[in-house]
Design an enzyme around this catalytic site. Structure first.
Site: not given
Length: 301
Positions: A266-268, A158
């Site tokens: 969430e991807c970050g 990420d």
């Protein structure tokens, strides 16, 4: 138009602008402060007012209020709606909002094809593409970071594929505010999303379609003949990297196909930056321990 929706990494600078949910820290110098600073009471007031406006009115407010405004998008449905709405606002060219696209090097071919179609449909909107540092292809990424990094170290993936390129784009383009495609109806951590937020670096994030449902977004795409990702006609509702995105059933949540079977939502990019700063510090500590252990090993003559 048919629309058949089935169902070398940079370590964060600890001297970044210190803000707490829109409240500028007293320790920040004048040179460090962003051009627009919201106090907590002002931020609450703005969110109370903006939540009753239509997305187009929110976008007009953003354009006239926020300097250095960009749109960040992976060209999901909500981002495409925002892009189309912006293209139809009666504004002079200097106020056209440019787009930031993070090419993780692991997007579906259909996503990259969509980017080309978007360029042709909205020629006034410049698209700035940022990739993982020091890599241009998936092969180069694997050579630098090893095969299937997303399985071996999800947090590191990420960071190098998304968070660091995002931070770099903000720095290189002097971004002070961004439009995002997040909505409350997407669920997860987005369920209590405000229209306007300020992250811990002072970056202003606006979610102009926060109040819209998936059906409203889908209908706008259809009514306005907006180009969209072909995967959305094949059972996908939200599209990210190919290795972490799956089709979903008709009755599943919009983002159920992202990181399926994991707690992750969430991807970050929208997680606190400090989380990744702490992670990288821990990673560096482990590397130093390994280097020390190797140095203390007796040499064999």
């Amino acid at each position: 138009m048919s629309l058949h929706f089935s169902s070398d990494s940079e370590v964060p600078n600890t001297k970044d602008i210190m803000t707490e949910s829109g409240y500028a820290s007293a320790t920040s110098s004048d040179d460090e402060l962003p051009e627009v600073v919201f106090s907590k009471p002002h931020l609450r007031f703005l969110n109370r007012q903006l939540q009753f406006l239509e997305p187009q009115d929110i976008l007009k407010w953003c354009i006239t209020t926020l300097p250095h405004l960009y749109q960040t998008t992976a060209f999901g449905l909500t981002g495409l709606v925002t892009l189309d709405m912006l293209s139809k606002l009666d504004i002079p060219r200097p106020q056209v909002v440019d787009v930031i696209f993070l090419d993780t090097l692991h997007h579906f071919p259909e996503t990259l094809s969509l980017v080309d179609r978007v360029r042709k449909t909205y020629p006034l909107n410049n698209i700035h593409v940022f990739k993982p540092a020091g890599t241009e292809t998936a092969e180069e990424f694997a050579k630098k970071h090893g095969d299937r990094l997303w399985e071996r170290d999800e947090q590191l993936y990420d960071w190098v594929a998304k968070v660091e390129p995002a931070r770099r784009s903000y720095r290189d383009l002097n971004v002070h505010a961004v439009l995002t495609g997040r909505r409350r109806s997407q669920g997860g951590k987005r369920g209590e999303l405000d229209v306007i937020e300020v992250d811990e670096t002072g970056l202003i994030k606006i979610n102009p379609l926060a109040n819209w449902t998936f059906d409203q977004v889908k209908q706008y795409i259809k009514d306005n003949n907006v180009p969209y990702n072909e995967l959305l006609d094949r059972g996908y509702k939200s599209v990210g990297d190919w290795h972490s995105t799956q089709p979903v059933a008709a009755d599943e949540d919009e983002r159920a196909g992202r990181w399926k079977g994991q707690e992750k939502t969430e991807c970050g990019i929208h997680n606190p930056l400090s989380k990744f700063g702490q992670y990288l510090q821990e990673l560096e500590r482990k590397r130093e321990e390994q280097a020390l252990a190797q140095a203390l090993q007796p040499t064999v003559s």
